[in-house]
Design a protein around this motif. Structure first.
Motif, PDB file in Angstrom:
ATOM      1  N   LEU A 224       0.925  -1.158   0.048  1.00  0.00           N
ATOM      2  CA  LEU A 224      -0.120   0.006   0.060  1.00  0.00           C
ATOM      3  C   LEU A 224       0.832   1.393   0.027  1.00  0.00           C
ATOM      4  O   LEU A 224       2.194   1.106   0.164  1.00  0.00           O
ATOM      5  N   PRO A 225       0.315   2.465  -0.259  1.00  0.00           N
ATOM      6  CA  PRO A 225       1.266   3.551  -0.050  1.00  0.00           C
ATOM      7  C   PRO A 225       2.091   3.979   1.159  1.00  0.00           C
ATOM      8  O   PRO A 225       1.477   3.358   2.140  1.00  0.00           O
ATOM      9  N   THR A 226       3.057   4.493   1.071  1.00  0.00           N
ATOM     10  CA  THR A 226       3.846   4.777   2.213  1.00  0.00           C
ATOM     11  C   THR A 226       3.388   5.839   2.801  1.00  0.00           C
ATOM     12  O   THR A 226       2.535   6.768   2.356  1.00  0.00           O
ATOM     13  N   ALA A 227       4.057   6.159   4.082  1.00  0.00           N
ATOM     14  CA  ALA A 227       3.421   7.293   4.879  1.00  0.00           C
ATOM     15  C   ALA A 227       4.341   7.480   5.766  1.00  0.00           C
ATOM     16  O   ALA A 227       5.278   6.685   6.272  1.00  0.00           O
ATOM     17  N   LYS A 228       4.491   8.955   6.401  1.00  0.00           N
ATOM     18  CA  LYS A 228       5.361   9.397   7.448  1.00  0.00           C
ATOM     19  C   LYS A 228       4.421   9.813   8.301  1.00  0.00           C
ATOM     20  O   LYS A 228       3.804  10.730   7.912  1.00  0.00           O
ATOM     21  N   ASP A 229       4.736   9.920   9.617  1.00  0.00           N
ATOM     22  CA  ASP A 229       3.943  10.133  10.653  1.00  0.00           C
ATOM     23  C   ASP A 229       4.736  11.204  11.533  1.00  0.00           C
ATOM     24  O   ASP A 229       6.023  11.131  11.447  1.00  0.00           O
ATOM     25  N   TYR A 230       4.315  12.308  12.135  1.00  0.00           N
ATOM     26  CA  TYR A 230       4.863  13.101  13.257  1.00  0.00           C
ATOM     27  C   TYR A 230       4.529  12.465  14.645  1.00  0.00           C
ATOM     28  O   TYR A 230       3.497  13.051  14.907  1.00  0.00           O
ATOM     29  N   LYS A 231       5.598  12.070  15.220  1.00  0.00           N
ATOM     30  CA  LYS A 231       4.960  11.646  16.566  1.00  0.00           C
ATOM     31  C   LYS A 231       4.931  12.500  17.623  1.00  0.00           C
ATOM     32  O   LYS A 231       4.449  12.294  18.706  1.00  0.00           O
ATOM     33  N   ARG A 232       6.013  13.479  17.725  1.00  0.00           N
ATOM     34  CA  ARG A 232       6.254  14.501  18.826  1.00  0.00           C
ATOM     35  C   ARG A 232       5.213  15.445  18.761  1.00  0.00           C
ATOM     36  O   ARG A 232       4.699  15.910  17.729  1.00  0.00           O
ATOM     37  N   ILE A 233       4.931  15.770  20.177  1.00  0.00           N
ATOM     38  CA  ILE A 233       3.757  16.918  20.268  1.00  0.00           C
ATOM     39  C   ILE A 233       4.312  18.166  19.693  1.00  0.00           C
ATOM     40  O   ILE A 233       3.593  18.866  19.293  1.00  0.00           O
ATOM     41  N   GLY A 234       5.492  18.521  19.848  1.00  0.00           N
ATOM     42  CA  GLY A 234       6.019  19.936  19.564  1.00  0.00           C
ATOM     43  C   GLY A 234       6.554  19.886  18.228  1.00  0.00           C
ATOM     44  O   GLY A 234       6.918  19.073  17.558  1.00  0.00           O
ATOM     45  N   GLU A 235       6.424  21.276  17.727  1.00  0.00           N
ATOM     46  CA  GLU A 235       7.021  21.571  16.359  1.00  0.00           C
ATOM     47  C   GLU A 235       8.284  21.306  16.224  1.00  0.00           C
ATOM     48  O   GLU A 235       9.218  21.544  17.216  1.00  0.00           O
ATOM     49  N   GLY A 236       8.784  21.125  15.057  1.00  0.00           N
ATOM     50  CA  GLY A 236      10.584  20.737  14.993  1.00  0.00           C
ATOM     51  C   GLY A 236      10.494  19.370  15.787  1.00  0.00           C
ATOM     52  O   GLY A 236      11.853  18.963  15.909  1.00  0.00           O
ATOM     53  N   ASP A 237       9.588  18.506  15.723  1.00  0.00           N
ATOM     54  CA  ASP A 237       9.714  17.167  16.408  1.00  0.00           C
ATOM     55  C   ASP A 237      10.439  17.270  17.781  1.00  0.00           C
ATOM     56  O   ASP A 237      11.273  16.768  18.199  1.00  0.00           O
ATOM     57  N   THR A 238       9.887  18.019  18.686  1.00  0.00           N
ATOM     58  CA  THR A 238      10.266  18.247  20.030  1.00  0.00           C
ATOM     59  C   THR A 238       9.168  17.873  21.019  1.00  0.00           C
ATOM     60  O   THR A 238       7.881  17.560  20.477  1.00  0.00           O
ATOM     61  N   GLY A 239       9.474  17.619  22.215  1.00  0.00           N
ATOM     62  CA  GLY A 239       8.399  17.118  23.322  1.00  0.00           C
ATOM     63  C   GLY A 239       8.140  15.612  23.241  1.00  0.00           C
ATOM     64  O   GLY A 239       8.589  15.050  22.680  1.00  0.00           O
ATOM     65  N   LEU A 240       7.244  15.746  23.933  1.00  0.00           N
ATOM     66  CA  LEU A 240       6.823  13.998  24.285  1.00  0.00           C
ATOM     67  C   LEU A 240       6.024  13.315  22.942  1.00  0.00           C
ATOM     68  O   LEU A 240       5.931  14.085  22.210  1.00  0.00           O
ATOM     69  N   ASN A 241       6.290  12.129  22.928  1.00  0.00           N
ATOM     70  CA  ASN A 241       5.769  11.273  22.002  1.00  0.00           C
ATOM     71  C   ASN A 241       4.306  11.357  22.048  1.00  0.00           C
ATOM     72  O   ASN A 241       3.650  11.098  23.294  1.00  0.00           O
ATOM     73  N   THR A 242       3.594  11.139  21.028  1.00  0.00           N
ATOM     74  CA  THR A 242       2.029  10.985  21.026  1.00  0.00           C
ATOM     75  C   THR A 242       1.668   9.843  20.101  1.00  0.00           C
ATOM     76  O   THR A 242       2.711   9.212  19.821  1.00  0.00           O
TER      77      THR A 242
ATOM     78  N   PHE B 272      10.774  10.877  -0.441  1.00  0.00           N
ATOM     79  CA  PHE B 272      12.215  10.627  -0.712  1.00  0.00           C
ATOM     80  C   PHE B 272      11.928   8.830  -1.032  1.00  0.00           C
ATOM     81  O   PHE B 272      13.050   8.416  -1.333  1.00  0.00           O
ATOM     82  N   ALA B 273      10.702   8.340  -0.705  1.00  0.00           N
ATOM     83  CA  ALA B 273      10.709   6.688  -1.037  1.00  0.00           C
ATOM     84  C   ALA B 273      10.370   6.505  -2.585  1.00  0.00           C
ATOM     85  O   ALA B 273       9.295   6.097  -2.956  1.00  0.00           O
ATOM     86  N   ASP B 274      11.498   6.896  -3.310  1.00  0.00           N
ATOM     87  CA  ASP B 274      11.461   6.631  -4.957  1.00  0.00           C
ATOM     88  C   ASP B 274      11.303   5.261  -5.428  1.00  0.00           C
ATOM     89  O   ASP B 274      11.260   4.263  -4.663  1.00  0.00           O
ATOM     90  N   GLU B 275      11.086   4.803  -6.457  1.00  0.00           N
ATOM     91  CA  GLU B 275      11.027   3.540  -7.222  1.00  0.00           C
ATOM     92  C   GLU B 275      12.260   2.655  -6.757  1.00  0.00           C
ATOM     93  O   GLU B 275      11.809   1.624  -6.275  1.00  0.00           O
ATOM     94  N   ALA B 276      13.476   3.216  -6.916  1.00  0.00           N
ATOM     95  CA  ALA B 276      14.240   2.427  -6.391  1.00  0.00           C
ATOM     96  C   ALA B 276      14.514   2.032  -4.984  1.00  0.00           C
ATOM     97  O   ALA B 276      14.689   0.767  -4.601  1.00  0.00           O
ATOM     98  N   PHE B 277      13.987   3.052  -4.076  1.00  0.00           N
ATOM     99  CA  PHE B 277      14.167   2.762  -2.762  1.00  0.00           C
ATOM    100  C   PHE B 277      12.962   1.500  -2.503  1.00  0.00           C
ATOM    101  O   PHE B 277      13.114   0.859  -1.571  1.00  0.00           O
ATOM    102  N   MET B 278      11.758   1.955  -2.992  1.00  0.00           N
ATOM    103  CA  MET B 278      10.692   1.226  -2.769  1.00  0.00           C
ATOM    104  C   MET B 278      10.871  -0.471  -3.327  1.00  0.00           C
ATOM    105  O   MET B 278      10.622  -1.445  -2.589  1.00  0.00           O
ATOM    106  N   GLN B 279      11.835  -0.594  -4.286  1.00  0.00           N
ATOM    107  CA  GLN B 279      12.244  -2.038  -4.896  1.00  0.00           C
ATOM    108  C   GLN B 279      13.065  -2.636  -3.752  1.00  0.00           C
ATOM    109  O   GLN B 279      13.007  -3.788  -3.319  1.00  0.00           O
ATOM    110  N   LYS B 280      14.116  -1.821  -3.024  1.00  0.00           N
ATOM    111  CA  LYS B 280      14.684  -2.428  -1.914  1.00  0.00           C
ATOM    112  C   LYS B 280      13.678  -2.740  -0.816  1.00  0.00           C
ATOM    113  O   LYS B 280      14.093  -3.793  -0.286  1.00  0.00           O
ATOM    114  N   ILE B 281      12.905  -1.862  -0.505  1.00  0.00           N
ATOM    115  CA  ILE B 281      11.841  -2.334   0.650  1.00  0.00           C
ATOM    116  C   ILE B 281      11.294  -3.652   0.374  1.00  0.00           C
ATOM    117  O   ILE B 281      11.259  -4.484   0.996  1.00  0.00           O
ATOM    118  N   GLU B 282      10.966  -3.683  -0.882  1.00  0.00           N
ATOM    119  CA  GLU B 282      10.242  -4.718  -1.340  1.00  0.00           C
ATOM    120  C   GLU B 282      11.001  -6.291  -1.350  1.00  0.00           C
ATOM    121  O   GLU B 282      10.711  -7.157  -0.673  1.00  0.00           O
TER     122      GLU B 282
END
Ligand code: AMP
Ligand code: GLY
Length: 423
Positions: free
Chosen positions: A213-231, A242-252
């Motif tokens: 399925l499609p890739t995704a990136k999530d943002y876990k920290r509460i604060g901007e700039g990835d600071t503070g507690l995990n959520t 940045f997950a281009d075709e060549a990188f996806m092939q490596k993942i697969e």
């Protein structure tokens, strides 16, 4: 077909939303659901771990397919519970059996699975209170930062990353000897720190075949700039630029294929979603963790990009026919921004009236911690509401999500305004 979705978050609203668009659907139920799922399905006041009550409901409503949202019931064996009962074993369950769910339930088990199957991951060793002295020595021979992981489920809090050796030793002791994370930290995995950018890969498998399925990136920290507690997650972007075709092939080749093969070889029956947390180290993907479900809020950007009839896709998964399906993915970017209650991820108040949902345009509102209260929608959790938008790239999609977020309001509402800052 009658379908039951288990769970009550944004993930389950997004899954229910997609299912509700299928021509194959007769009745849709969500247990326990939220104010958003109530608009497209019938909410049922059942706990996701109340297996006996779920069974009664499934028989009563002639449910044919159950989609399990969160990991808890899977790790507790809900799929096995159905298989072992003559009356309900015909019901299709999307979610692995208990043995395979251990991939999420135990970090040590997941690491052993990866090393057995040659799947790239951080070097590691695991320790118990009996071997704590070896743990101290192992730490002394590592370079900082030190990564300590409670073996079991610890509500997303069981991973500590520490710069200082003495602090790492203290934390190891507190996990192993003082049960910092209860029995989840009876065993601790210490691993090599991987330096790179994170992304997640989602796989749907019937145990034999798989679809990425499609890739995704999530943002876990509460604060901007990835600071503070995990959520649980403050927003997500799909696809990951940045997950281009060549990188996806490596993942697969180096991860997805050996994972599905490994499950078969190790006799771990798996029908459902695999959520693989990855870090790109240099040019190569390495696994940080497996989850045996979809992510939240990643689902809110991944599933809306799937154009297939979702019930058809789930049916093919349950029947071992995923090879017959051609995935159709929306080529646009999707982003979701999560609004949370003031104070989250620490103490916060509930019951605040949410206004402006009807003003949202060109976006999908997915409810997370909400409930209906006398005709009003009120907050009912830390993560409250997610706004998913599309765009020709993630920046355009984000702009749309943010414009709509400005129309929403509840007392104490907070959201991150910097998603995508690191891309
Ligand atoms: P996990 O619960 O295993 O996903 O870990 C939580 C977070 O800790 C991950 O999302 C990463 O940001 C970070 N993390 C976990 N393992 C490592 C590692 N070996 N190296 C660097 N960061 C890590
Ligand atoms: N967003 C991270 C998770 O669902 O585990």
């Amino acid at each position: 077909m009658n379908i039951l979705v288990l769970g009550s978050g944004g993930r389950e609203h997004a899954i229910a939303h997609k299912i509700s668009q299928s021509t194959k659907l007769s009745s849709l139920f969500v247990a326990p659901g939220n104010a958003g799922t109530a608009e497209i399905a019938k909410n049922v006041p059942l706990g996701v771990n109340d297996f006996e009550e779920i069974k009664s409901f499934v028989l009563e409503e002639k449910i044919e397919l159950v989609v399990v949202g969160p990991e808890d019931p899977l790790v507790n064996g809900i799929h096995d519970f159905f298989l072992q009962d003559e009356k309900i074993k015909h019901v299709s369950i999307i979610g692995p059996e208990r043995a395979a769910a251990t991939l999420e339930g135990s970090k040590e088990f997941a690491k052993e699975f990866m090393s057995r199957n040659g799947i790239p991951t951080a070097a590691y060793q695991s320790f118990t209170s009996e071997s704590i002295d070896e743990g101290y020595r192992f730490l002394e021979n590592l370079n900082p930062p030190y990564v300590l992981k409670a073996d079991g489920l610890a509500a997303g809090k069981g991973v500590l990353i520490l710069q200082d050796l003495e602090e790492a030793k203290k934390e190891l002791q507190s996990m192993l000897v003082n049960a910092k994370f209860g029995s989840a930290s009876n065993t601790v995995v210490i691993e090599e720190f991987l330096d790179g950018i994170e992304l997640s890969c989602f796989v749907l498998t019937d145990g034999e075949h798989y679809k990425i399925l499609p890739t995704a990136k999530d943002y876990k920290r509460i604060g901007e700039g990835d600071t503070g507690l995990n959520t649980g997650g403050m927003g997500a972007i799909s696809p990951v630029p940045f997950a281009d075709e060549a990188f996806m092939q490596k993942i697969e080749d180096s991860i997805v294929q050996p994972t599905v093969e490994g499950l078969k070889k190790d006799n771990l029956p798996y029908v459902g979603f695999i959520f693989i947390g990855l870090i790109k180290v240099g040019e190569d993907p390495k696994v940080i963790e497996y989850n045996v479900r979809m992510g939240d809020p990643e689902t809110e950007v991944v599933i809306p990009r799937v154009k297939n009839d979702f019930v058809e896709l789930l049916q093919a998964t349950a029947q071992g026919r995923l090879d017959e399906i051609e995935l159709e993915i929306d080529g646009r970017s999707a982003t979701t921004v999560m609004a949370v209650s003031g104070g989250y991820p620490e103490a916060y108040e509930k019951g605040k009236t949410i206004r402006g949902i009807d003003k949202v345009e060109n976006a999908i509102v997915f409810h997370a911690g909400t409930k209906s209260d006398n005709g009003k929608v009120v907050t009912n959790g830390g993560r409250v509401i997610a706004v998913t938008s599309f765009g020709s790239n993630y920046k355009e999609a984000l702009q749309n999500s943010y414009q709509n977020m400005e129309k929403l309001h509840f007392e104490g509402m907070y959201y991150r305004r910097d998603l995508g800052f690191d891309l």
